[in-house]
Design an enzyme around this catalytic site. Structure first.
Site, mmCIF file in Angstrom:
data_model
loop_
_atom_site.group_PDB
_atom_site.id
_atom_site.type_symbol
_atom_site.label_atom_id
_atom_site.label_comp_id
_atom_site.label_asym_id
_atom_site.label_seq_id
_atom_site.Cartn_x
_atom_site.Cartn_y
_atom_site.Cartn_z
ATOM 1 N N ASP A 16 -8.777 -2.296 7.543
ATOM 2 C CA ASP A 16 -7.314 -2.366 7.469
ATOM 3 C C ASP A 16 -6.783 -2.504 8.887
ATOM 4 O O ASP A 16 -6.288 -1.548 9.484
ATOM 5 C CB ASP A 16 -6.795 -1.090 6.810
ATOM 6 C CG ASP A 16 -5.310 -1.186 6.454
ATOM 7 O OD1 ASP A 16 -4.758 -2.301 6.482
ATOM 8 O OD2 ASP A 16 -4.716 -0.138 6.140
ATOM 9 N N GLU A 89 -0.487 -11.864 3.804
ATOM 10 C CA GLU A 89 0.700 -11.393 3.090
ATOM 11 C C GLU A 89 1.859 -12.381 3.120
ATOM 12 O O GLU A 89 2.174 -12.978 4.149
ATOM 13 C CB GLU A 89 1.157 -10.056 3.683
ATOM 14 C CG GLU A 89 2.206 -9.351 2.843
ATOM 15 C CD GLU A 89 2.100 -7.841 2.941
ATOM 16 O OE1 GLU A 89 3.015 -7.167 2.447
ATOM 17 O OE2 GLU A 89 1.106 -7.335 3.492
ATOM 18 N N LYS A 125 -1.357 -11.674 -0.511
ATOM 19 C CA LYS A 125 -0.861 -10.304 -0.653
ATOM 20 C C LYS A 125 0.632 -10.332 -0.969
ATOM 21 O O LYS A 125 1.421 -10.956 -0.246
ATOM 22 C CB LYS A 125 -1.121 -9.555 0.651
ATOM 23 C CG LYS A 125 -1.259 -8.056 0.539
ATOM 24 C CD LYS A 125 -1.764 -7.511 1.866
ATOM 25 C CE LYS A 125 -1.832 -6.000 1.872
ATOM 26 N NZ LYS A 125 -2.221 -5.491 3.195
ATOM 27 N N THR A 149 0.296 -5.313 -3.366
ATOM 28 C CA THR A 149 0.363 -4.208 -2.427
ATOM 29 C C THR A 149 1.616 -3.361 -2.668
ATOM 30 O O THR A 149 2.412 -3.650 -3.556
ATOM 31 C CB THR A 149 0.325 -4.756 -0.983
ATOM 32 O OG1 THR A 149 0.216 -3.671 -0.064
ATOM 33 C CG2 THR A 149 1.566 -5.573 -0.656
ATOM 34 N N PHE A 171 -1.334 2.952 -2.588
ATOM 35 C CA PHE A 171 -1.175 3.531 -1.250
ATOM 36 C C PHE A 171 -1.298 5.052 -1.290
ATOM 37 O O PHE A 171 -0.316 5.768 -1.447
ATOM 38 C CB PHE A 171 0.191 3.124 -0.683
ATOM 39 C CG PHE A 171 0.188 1.775 -0.005
ATOM 40 C CD1 PHE A 171 -0.646 0.754 -0.436
ATOM 41 C CD2 PHE A 171 1.031 1.528 1.055
ATOM 42 C CE1 PHE A 171 -0.644 -0.490 0.187
ATOM 43 C CE2 PHE A 171 1.053 0.291 1.696
ATOM 44 C CZ PHE A 171 0.206 -0.717 1.261
#
Length: 311
Positions: A16, A89, A125, A149, A171
């Site tokens: 990440d 993303e 994403k 996400t 998350f």
């Protein structure tokens, strides 16, 4: 074996970060980025040449086009290091516009295709809003896989699975943060609300035969990570990767519930109602979109300043 090596026996480890050297050091299978990580990386001297390269290659491009090209440059550099997939993303400001999200995703995939990248190595994403989930459903028909996400709740997870989404990113840490602030309590991995949320989603998917991958994200400590050993994927920040690599304590896979949870139907009305009923998920989803949008706007200003400096 250290904990990181043990963990790789149970889950796919994903970096990440936008830091290439970290990826080389810890040998993850995949890597994921977001606007905040890209912004952080591009401000470092080591990565500034990527921006300069894009600006030189596209002197007449708009700021939006420069950002798209920069995302692809980062993606290409990452794919040269990891053997698996990279997540790129879509602009968070498109989170409530299905058509524009689909258009942007298709554009990014065309750019990757022009660079010779197999679409199987890229996940687009998208924020797990209703509009984002519908965009993912459309993109699946194009053969474009997505990573949904900013996911904080079961209705988001169920709607993603029903849409045939490739992968979700619940998350853990941000859920934990909300509950710590709301209750004033501290949580162990055994009763951590973020950990328990991912376990419920994972068990639900397995019980109902969904093939959507679960990639737990946004960890605050290694205890959260180790409590989810056995989850499909775990995306981990550099500092926590280092801590895992420095420990040789035994890693055990998480137990999976044998119970079959009741099926949840998430049409649009039910999705919106259930999400609205969950204060944590509603607040953290909105907060996450705002933060990513803000960092994209900061990146735009940085690009404009860089162009001005070049004359």
């Amino acid at each position: 074996m250290n904990q990181l090596t043990q963990l790789k026996n149970f889950s796919t480890v994903v970096a990440d970060t936008g830091d290439f050297e970290t990826m080389r050091a810890y040998a993850p299978q995949d890597a994921t980025t977001n606007p905040s990580l890209i912004l952080k990386a591009v401000q470092k001297p080591a990565y500034r040449p990527l921006l300069d390269k894009v600006l030189s290659a596209h002197p007449a491009a708009t700021t939006e086009q420069i950002i798209d090209a920069l995302l692809i440059e980062f993606g290409l550099a990452i794919l040269a290091i990891v053997p698996g997939r990279v997540s790129t993303e879509v602009d968070a400001r498109l989170s409530f516009d299905t058509a524009k999200t689909v258009a942007k995703a298709r554009h990014l995939m065309r750019l990757y295709g022009a660079a010779g990248v197999d679409k199987k190595r890229v996940l687009i994403k998208i924020a797990a809003t209703w509009e984002g989930i519908k965009a993912a459903e459309i993109l699946k028909q194009d053969g474009i896989a997505t990573n949904l996400t900013l996911l904080f709740s079961m209705p988001q997870a169920v709607a993603c699975a029903q849409a045939g989404v490739q992968l979700i990113s619940p998350f853990v840490g941000r859920i934990y943060d909300w509950f710590v602030k709301a209750t004033g309590e501290q949580y162990t991995p055994e009763n951590d609300p973020g950990v328990l949320s991912v376990k419920r989603i994972y068990a639900y998917y397995k019980a109902h035969g969904y093939r959507t991958e679960v990639m737990a994200a946004s960890f605050r400590n290694t205890g959260q990570i180790l409590a989810l050993a056995g989850c499909d994927l775990l995306t981990i920040s550099p500092d926590l990767l280092q801590q895992l690599a420095e420990s040789e304590a035994v890693v055990q896979p998480m137990p999976i519930s044998k119970d079959t949870p009741a099926s949840i139907d998430c049409d649009e009305a039910h999705f919106r109602y259930l999400l609205n009923a969950d204060a944590m998920a509603t607040e953290k989803l909105a907060e996450g979109i705002r933060a990513f949008a803000k960092d994209t706007e900061t990146l735009e200003r940085l690009i404009q300043e860089a162009r001005s400096a070049r004359g």
